[in-house]
Design a protein around this motif. Structure first.
Motif, PDB file in Angstrom:
ATOM      1  N   CYS A 212     -16.315  62.163  54.665  1.00 22.12           N
ATOM      2  CA  CYS A 212     -17.621  62.684  54.461  1.00 22.12           C
ATOM      3  C   CYS A 212     -17.484  64.122  54.087  1.00 22.12           C
ATOM      4  CB  CYS A 212     -18.481  62.696  55.875  1.00 22.12           C
ATOM      5  SG  CYS A 212     -20.009  63.681  55.883  1.00 22.12           S
ATOM      6  N   ALA A 253     -19.152  56.923  51.625  1.00 23.40           N
ATOM      7  CA  ALA A 253     -19.639  57.834  52.517  1.00 23.40           C
ATOM      8  C   ALA A 253     -20.671  58.924  51.820  1.00 23.40           C
ATOM      9  CB  ALA A 253     -18.353  58.751  53.119  1.00 23.40           C
ATOM     10  N   HIS A 254     -21.692  59.037  52.913  1.00 20.97           N
ATOM     11  CA  HIS A 254     -22.771  59.933  52.609  1.00 20.97           C
ATOM     12  C   HIS A 254     -22.129  61.365  52.505  1.00 20.97           C
ATOM     13  CE1 HIS A 254     -26.350  62.277  52.486  1.00 20.97           C
ATOM     14  NE2 HIS A 254     -27.139  61.353  52.476  1.00 20.97           N
ATOM     15  N   HIS A 256     -23.452  64.410  53.083  1.00 16.71           N
ATOM     16  CA  HIS A 256     -23.645  65.295  53.760  1.00 16.71           C
ATOM     17  C   HIS A 256     -23.827  64.829  55.290  1.00 16.71           C
ATOM     18  CE1 HIS A 256     -24.873  67.159  50.101  1.00 16.71           C
ATOM     19  NE2 HIS A 256     -26.009  66.468  49.906  1.00 16.71           N
ATOM     20  N   ASP A 257     -24.131  63.636  55.316  1.00 23.20           N
ATOM     21  CA  ASP A 257     -24.426  62.808  56.726  1.00 23.20           C
ATOM     22  C   ASP A 257     -23.133  62.240  57.305  1.00 23.20           C
ATOM     23  OD1 ASP A 257     -25.457  61.699  59.238  1.00 23.20           O
ATOM     24  OD2 ASP A 257     -27.114  60.762  58.144  1.00 23.20           O
ATOM     25  N   PRO A 258     -22.556  62.762  58.216  1.00 21.58           N
ATOM     26  CA  PRO A 258     -21.388  62.397  58.825  1.00 21.58           C
ATOM     27  C   PRO A 258     -21.701  60.803  59.599  1.00 21.58           C
ATOM     28  CG  PRO A 258     -21.998  63.957  60.260  1.00 21.58           C
ATOM     29  CD  PRO A 258     -23.131  63.857  59.367  1.00 21.58           C
ATOM     30  N   ALA A 261     -22.866  55.468  55.983  1.00 19.70           N
ATOM     31  CA  ALA A 261     -21.942  54.993  55.144  1.00 19.70           C
ATOM     32  C   ALA A 261     -22.509  53.935  54.656  1.00 19.70           C
ATOM     33  CB  ALA A 261     -20.553  55.155  55.589  1.00 19.70           C
ATOM     34  N   GLY A 318     -26.499  61.918  47.931  1.00 16.46           N
ATOM     35  CA  GLY A 318     -26.599  60.771  48.836  1.00 16.46           C
ATOM     36  C   GLY A 318     -27.659  59.959  48.908  1.00 16.46           C
TER      37      GLY A 318
END
Length: 356
Positions: A212, A253-254, A256-258, A261, A318
């Motif tokens: 990420c 994997a996104h 920005h957003d952990p 996925a 994303g």
């Protein structure tokens, strides 16, 4: 929103543009040549493409104008192999990964080598510390004749830090630009090994590891034996369960957003086709606690497409995804995977897709 992408295929490199009517092929480079990997252009228009030309060997091409013209540059090469040296032949079989990290470009190869270039790919240096590590001799090829270094995850704020993935050799990390390396696969599980070696970090078979970008301690892994996530920069990994399958090759994997996925599930081992011959993408938005199966716009009958490890990409926002298959299907999503549109159903087999 990103409006340019590439598909590296068995019969050339396709450049795609997003128009009002959808994604369209704009340019084909290296007609009929297998393109195994590409590095999208930087702000100056510089990009790289790795080719696999059979008995002519693995080659590397560079462009200084975002793919309008190309020129051959020196491909990474191994030093002469000492007589009696253990392991696979010291010969570049395939350019399998290309990533930028600051002023460096890193290249992963079959057989399991890591190279770095400080001059935009004009010359390459083998990371001799990793190559010379005695634990490398325990690596095995899995589905390839030799170990494959396929994942390179630079740290976005630590210029000297890099995490890599090897099939079958686990995950490794350096914090000093490749001078020293340590295994980073604790918690992964290799059920193809004898029970006492199932957790051996050096025997793991990650199919792909991604990071990420904005929360770099979070890493996702599609492994031969399941899906794994790390929230401590690879120090430990937790196994996740997804339906209809936790087996596959690709993961995105996104940025920005952990907690978000995407994966592409398949039937494991000998078959390697979509579950129930219906293609879907699985998405988690809660860190892997639950997964959604996303089908809209994807073929749901008599579908035998497999998505290779580099065949799924997400853009910098994303929201846009692109996915290419072994049978030449190419699909795009503009809503984070909720729905998909067919870009083409008859491209050559697709090895990698990238936004740029």
């Amino acid at each position: 929103m990103t409006d340019r992408a590439w598909a590296a295929t068995r019969k050339g490199l396709f450049e795609l543009r997003r128009r009002a009517s959808g994604w369209q092929v704009e340019r084909l480079s290296f007609v009929a040549d297998p393109v195994t990997m590409l590095l999208p252009p930087d702000t100056s228009g510089h990009m790289l493409a790795g080719l696999s030309l059979g008995h002519f060997g693995a080659k590397l091409q560079a462009s200084d104008d975002a793919g309008q013209t190309w020129r051959e540059v020196a491909a990474p090469s191994f030093p002469p192999q000492p007589e009696g040296a253990e392991g696979p032949a010291w010969k570049l079989e395939q350019v399998f990964a290309l990533e930028r990290a600051g002023d460096a470009i890193w290249c992963g190869s079959i057989p399991g080598g890591l190279f770095v270039s400080r001059d935009k790919g004009e010359s390459w240096q083998l990371d001799e510390t990793l190559w010379g590590d005695p634990r490398r001799l325990q690596w095995m090829g899995g589905g390839n004749p030799a170990p494959a270094l396929h994942s390179i995850c630079p740290h976005p704020t630590q210029a000297q830090e890099l995490l890599i993935g090897v099939s079958c050799g686990g995950a490794w990390r350096t914090t000093d630009g490749g001078q020293t390396w340590g295994l980073r696969a604790k918690g992964m599980r290799a059920d193809f090994m004898p029970p006492e070696l199932e957790g051996d970090e050096n025997s793991q078979d990650p199919h792909l590891i991604v990071r990420c970008r904005d929360q770099p301690d979070v890493l996702w892994c599609q492994h031969h034996c399941g899906i794994f996530r790390s929230s401590d920069n690879g120090a430990t990994w937790q196994e996740l369960q997804a339906q209809p399958s936790s087996f596959g090759f690709a993961v995105a994997a996104h940025p920005h957003d952990p907690n978000t996925a995407w994966f592409v599930p398949a039937i494991k081992d000998e078959r390697r086709i979509p579950v129930d011959a219906a293609l879907c993408v699985t998405r988690t938005r809660d860190g892997g606690q639950t997964f959604e199966a996303l089908h809209t716009g994807l073929p749901q009958q008599h579908c035998y497409d497999l998505i290779y490890r580099h065949g799924l990409a997400v853009d910098d926002d994303g929201e846009q995804l692109m996915m290419g298959s072994t049978t030449g299907g190419l699909w795009a999503s503009g809503d984070a995977g909720e729905s998909w549109q067919t870009v083409s159903a008859h491209l050559p087999p697709i090895y990698a897709v990238k936004f740029g």
